[in-house]
Design a protein around this motif. Structure first.
Motif, short mmCIF file in Angstrom:
data_model
loop_
_atom_site.label_atom_id
_atom_site.label_comp_id
_atom_site.label_asym_id
_atom_site.label_seq_id
_atom_site.Cartn_x
_atom_site.Cartn_y
_atom_site.Cartn_z
N THR A 197 -27.38 -61.66 -22.29
CA THR A 197 -28.73 -61.77 -23.19
C THR A 197 -28.27 -60.48 -24.29
OG1 THR A 197 -29.87 -60.98 -21.50
CG2 THR A 197 -29.48 -63.01 -21.90
N LYS A 200 -34.47 -58.73 -27.55
CA LYS A 200 -34.87 -58.65 -28.78
C LYS A 200 -36.85 -58.06 -29.61
CE LYS A 200 -36.07 -63.02 -31.92
NZ LYS A 200 -36.14 -64.35 -31.95
N ASN A 209 -38.08 -59.28 -25.79
CA ASN A 209 -38.05 -59.79 -24.32
C ASN A 209 -35.97 -60.05 -24.67
OD1 ASN A 209 -39.84 -61.15 -22.82
ND2 ASN A 209 -40.38 -61.37 -24.49
N GLU A 211 -33.59 -62.11 -24.97
CA GLU A 211 -32.70 -63.40 -25.80
C GLU A 211 -30.92 -63.65 -25.72
OE1 GLU A 211 -35.20 -65.08 -26.05
OE2 GLU A 211 -37.11 -64.29 -26.41
N ASP A 212 -30.44 -64.98 -25.81
CA ASP A 212 -29.39 -65.12 -26.43
C ASP A 212 -29.07 -64.19 -27.76
OD1 ASP A 212 -28.93 -66.37 -24.42
OD2 ASP A 212 -29.08 -68.69 -25.62
N ASP A 215 -29.36 -65.09 -31.63
CA ASP A 215 -31.39 -65.34 -31.71
C ASP A 215 -30.64 -64.06 -32.14
OD1 ASP A 215 -30.94 -68.11 -31.05
OD2 ASP A 215 -31.89 -67.81 -28.88
#
Length: 236
Positions: A197, A200, A209, A211-212, A215
């Motif tokens: 991850t 973001k 947070n 995130e992948d 994204d």
């Protein structure tokens, strides 16, 4: 040589012999040296043999039955009145052949030395190696850490500068997609997102947070050709 000198030499020789002589209390066992923390006596069939732990190790004398032969890191052994040690033998990154030692220039790096071979370890983002407790702690709580190393020069926003900020705020790392800073009471601490991850930035100031990468605009190729699905299956 006059008589006085002979007496002095004889006395010194007698002390040396007394220090290195030992009568085994039992046929078999391992007994601490009375003044050296890194020496001990090994008794076999009632015959005593003086042994020396590796350089940087000390004899653990906690076994009340004297049946355990154990040399451990110096910081793990309570030497008490056994204050003498063999002179240090050093190698690159190792003050002694055995032990755990801090890096001289990087406060988040330490070295585990075994027989003079140094293995490098690095604390997680935001942490630094504490020389007294010998664990990784928050970098701002480690005296040896310079301020610029705590968060690589990142400074927290002034109070009231970040809207909607609660007790802490999150901020993206300027160069590394996976890292981010948490500001708590004006102190910045560096964190890292789990492998697979990236950080973001949130919709509100001081939020965000993990995130992948797909994204997060600009961080899509952070992991390159690494198979992230395989990593997640392995529990990383």
């Amino acid at each position: 040589m006059n008589t006085r000198c002979l007496l002095v030499l004889a006395a010194a020789f007698g002390v040396a012999v007394a220090q290195e002589s030992f009568k085994c209390p039992d046929d078999f066992g391992f007994y601490p040296h009375h003044i050296s923390c890194d020496k001990y006596w090994k008794c076999d069939n009632g015959v005593a043999e003086l042994k020396t732990c590796g350089n940087g190790l000390a004899f653990d004398a906690t076994d009340s039955k004297y049946l355990t032969e154990n040399c451990d890191y110096l910081h793990n052994v309570e030497c008490g009145e056994r204050t003498q040690l063999e002179p240090p033998i050093s190698t690159p990154h190792c003050a002694r052949l055995y032990g755990i030692f801090p890096d001289e220039t990087k406060c988040d790096v330490f070295w585990n030395c075994w027989n003079g071979e140094a293995s490098r370890y690095q604390c997680s983002p935001g942490l630094a190696y504490d020389r007294e407790s010998r664990v990784c702690m928050w970098a701002d709580q480690v005296p040896e850490c310079k301020n610029e190393e705590v968060a690589n020069g990142f400074s927290c926003p002034a109070p009231g500068e970040v809207s909607n900020a609660g007790s802490f705020s999150r901020h993206a790392h300027p160069e590394d997609c996976r890292k981010y800073y948490i500001c708590l009471e004006g102190v910045a601490r560096e964190y890292g997102c789990p492998i697979g991850t990236v950080f973001k930035i949130g919709d509100s100031d001081g939020t965000g947070n993990c995130e992948d990468p797909e994204d997060v605009p600009g961080c899509e190729d952070y992991y390159g050709d690494v198979d992230l699905k395989a990593l997640k299956k392995l529990g990383f």
